[in-house]
Motif scaffolding. Structure first.
Motif, short mmCIF file in Angstrom:
data_model
loop_
_atom_site.label_atom_id
_atom_site.label_comp_id
_atom_site.label_asym_id
_atom_site.label_seq_id
_atom_site.Cartn_x
_atom_site.Cartn_y
_atom_site.Cartn_z
N PRO A 1 15.27 -1.70 -1.90
CA PRO A 1 16.36 -2.10 -1.00
C PRO A 1 15.83 -2.66 0.32
O PRO A 1 14.88 -2.12 0.90
CB PRO A 1 17.13 -0.79 -0.75
N ILE A 2 16.46 -3.74 0.80
CA ILE A 2 16.06 -4.38 2.05
C ILE A 2 17.29 -4.54 2.95
O ILE A 2 18.30 -5.10 2.53
CB ILE A 2 15.42 -5.76 1.80
N VAL A 3 17.18 -4.02 4.17
CA VAL A 3 18.21 -4.21 5.19
C VAL A 3 17.66 -5.20 6.20
O VAL A 3 16.64 -4.94 6.85
CB VAL A 3 18.57 -2.89 5.90
N MET A 4 18.30 -6.34 6.34
CA MET A 4 17.85 -7.38 7.25
C MET A 4 18.40 -7.15 8.66
O MET A 4 19.57 -6.78 8.83
CB MET A 4 18.32 -8.76 6.77
N LEU A 5 17.56 -7.41 9.66
CA LEU A 5 17.98 -7.40 11.05
C LEU A 5 17.99 -8.84 11.54
O LEU A 5 16.99 -9.55 11.41
CB LEU A 5 17.03 -6.57 11.91
N THR A 6 19.12 -9.29 12.08
CA THR A 6 19.20 -10.65 12.59
C THR A 6 19.59 -10.64 14.05
O THR A 6 20.49 -9.90 14.45
CB THR A 6 20.20 -11.51 11.77
N ALA A 7 18.89 -11.44 14.85
CA ALA A 7 19.14 -11.48 16.30
C ALA A 7 20.44 -12.20 16.61
O ALA A 7 21.02 -12.00 17.66
CB ALA A 7 17.98 -12.16 17.01
N ARG A 8 20.89 -13.03 15.70
CA ARG A 8 22.12 -13.77 15.92
C ARG A 8 23.14 -13.38 14.86
O ARG A 8 22.79 -13.05 13.74
CB ARG A 8 21.87 -15.28 15.85
N GLY A 9 24.40 -13.46 15.24
CA GLY A 9 25.45 -13.10 14.30
C GLY A 9 25.95 -14.29 13.50
O GLY A 9 27.02 -14.23 12.92
N HIS B 1 0.80 -1.22 0.00
CA HIS B 1 0.00 0.00 0.00
C HIS B 1 0.83 1.28 0.00
O HIS B 1 0.38 2.31 -0.50
CB HIS B 1 -0.95 0.02 1.21
N HIS B 2 2.04 1.24 0.55
CA HIS B 2 2.82 2.46 0.69
C HIS B 2 4.04 2.54 -0.23
O HIS B 2 4.64 3.61 -0.36
CB HIS B 2 3.28 2.63 2.15
N ALA B 3 4.41 1.43 -0.86
CA ALA B 3 5.55 1.41 -1.78
C ALA B 3 6.76 2.14 -1.21
O ALA B 3 7.21 3.15 -1.75
CB ALA B 3 5.15 2.02 -3.13
N PRO B 4 7.30 1.67 -0.08
CA PRO B 4 8.44 2.36 0.55
C PRO B 4 9.68 2.34 -0.34
O PRO B 4 9.83 1.48 -1.21
CB PRO B 4 8.66 1.56 1.84
N ASP B 5 10.57 3.30 -0.11
CA ASP B 5 11.82 3.38 -0.86
C ASP B 5 12.87 2.44 -0.30
O ASP B 5 13.85 2.13 -0.97
CB ASP B 5 12.34 4.82 -0.84
N LEU B 6 12.67 1.99 0.95
CA LEU B 6 13.60 1.06 1.59
C LEU B 6 12.88 0.36 2.73
O LEU B 6 12.01 0.95 3.37
CB LEU B 6 14.84 1.81 2.11
N ILE B 7 13.26 -0.90 2.98
CA ILE B 7 12.63 -1.69 4.05
C ILE B 7 13.69 -2.19 5.02
O ILE B 7 14.72 -2.73 4.60
CB ILE B 7 11.87 -2.90 3.47
N VAL B 8 13.45 -1.98 6.31
CA VAL B 8 14.27 -2.57 7.37
C VAL B 8 13.46 -3.73 7.92
O VAL B 8 12.36 -3.55 8.44
CB VAL B 8 14.57 -1.55 8.48
N LEU B 9 13.99 -4.95 7.80
CA LEU B 9 13.20 -6.15 8.00
C LEU B 9 13.84 -7.10 9.00
O LEU B 9 14.96 -7.59 8.77
CB LEU B 9 13.01 -6.84 6.65
N THR C 1 21.29 -14.32 0.35
CA THR C 1 20.98 -15.21 -0.77
C THR C 1 19.58 -14.98 -1.31
O THR C 1 19.35 -15.08 -2.52
CB THR C 1 21.14 -16.69 -0.33
N ILE C 2 18.62 -14.67 -0.45
CA ILE C 2 17.25 -14.47 -0.94
C ILE C 2 17.00 -13.04 -1.38
O ILE C 2 15.90 -12.71 -1.79
CB ILE C 2 16.21 -14.86 0.12
N GLY C 3 18.04 -12.18 -1.32
CA GLY C 3 17.89 -10.87 -1.94
C GLY C 3 18.01 -9.66 -1.05
O GLY C 3 17.74 -8.55 -1.51
N ALA C 4 18.41 -9.82 0.21
CA ALA C 4 18.62 -8.65 1.05
C ALA C 4 19.84 -7.88 0.54
O ALA C 4 20.79 -8.46 0.03
CB ALA C 4 18.83 -9.05 2.50
N ASP C 5 19.80 -6.55 0.66
CA ASP C 5 20.91 -5.72 0.20
C ASP C 5 21.97 -5.55 1.28
O ASP C 5 23.13 -5.30 0.98
CB ASP C 5 20.38 -4.34 -0.21
#
Length: 233
Positions: free
Chosen positions: A75-83, A44-52, A93-97
């Motif tokens: 663009p997608i920036v992934m947040l991961t709880a583990r390093g 609905h909002h077509a963001p310019d970037l996603i923090v996921l 691999t699935i397409g995060a930038d």
């Protein structure tokens, strides 16, 4: 026009902090508390970037990223709880930038968001004034102004980072770039991630543009150093 950022995380403390820091920079921020809401807001909002965030209820970050990548190169920036490297590699691999490991500095998030959006604007602005808008080499056509790539006339869907890596290499044919140089130039700031990020993106890029990724025509590996685009020899 101010860019729109979607922040998706089931931890309200994280979304609140991200919103506050990003809005301070002038971005328009929307937040989601789970994967389903993230997909709905994206549509609905077509963001310019996603923090996921990776670990969310209903639909996790991997599923959300994968669905978005079916139709969009936002663009997608992934947040991961583990390093753990496996999580990082899966996200890339699935397409995060890009990715960030929790706990993270909200100031660093702002830097990464700003860098990704800035390099998009830079390529668009630079191409608008360039005499040649399309880079061509043996069936490959890179329309820099429109950020579009074709192989033999067939359109190829690339993520923002994949396009920027291809543009960097193709605009300097024959020049060898180390993985560290690619991190610095494509990610556009003092990047603290490991060079595995580059390796994964190169592999994904080759899978999309090379007819035989194990014997690439366009992106050559220079063993022990890095990569170069064919030509310029």
């Amino acid at each position: 026009m101010n860019e729109r950022i979607l922040v998706a995380d089931d931890d309200s403390n994280i979304t609140d902090v991200c919103r506050r820091y990003l809005e301070r920079e002038g971005y328009l921020v929307t937040t989601a508390k789970d994967g389903l809401e993230a997909l709905e807001l994206w549509r609905h909002h077509a963001p310019d970037l996603i923090v996921l965030d990776l670990m969310m209820p209903h639909r996790d970050g991997w599923e959300v990223c994968n669905e978005i990548r079916q139709t969009a190169d936002v663009p997608i920036v992934m947040l991961t709880a583990r390093g753990e490297e496996q999580d990082r590699l899966m996200g890339l691999t699935i397409g995060a930038d890009d990715y960030m490991t929790k706990p993270f500095s909200p100031r660093e998030l702002v830097l990464r968001v700003r860098a990704i959006l800035r390099r998009m604007r830079y390529v668009q602005t630079a191409s608008a004034t360039a005499a040649e808008h399309t880079i061509r080499y043996e069936g490959l056509a890179i329309d820099v102004a429109k950020r579009k790539v074709e192989i033999g006339g067939q359109s190829i869907d690339l993520t923002v980072t994949e396009f920027d890596m291809l543009y960097l290499l193709a605009s300097h044919p024959g020049q060898v770039f180390s993985r560290t140089q690619i991190l610095s130039k494509v990610w556009d700031f003092s990047y603290e991630g490991d060079t595995t990020t580059v390796t994964v993106h190169i592999r994904r890029l080759r899978e999309k543009i090379e007819s035989n990724p194990s014997e690439p025509r366009y992106i050559k590996t220079v063993w022990g150093i890095g990569y170069k685009f064919a030509g310029g020899d």
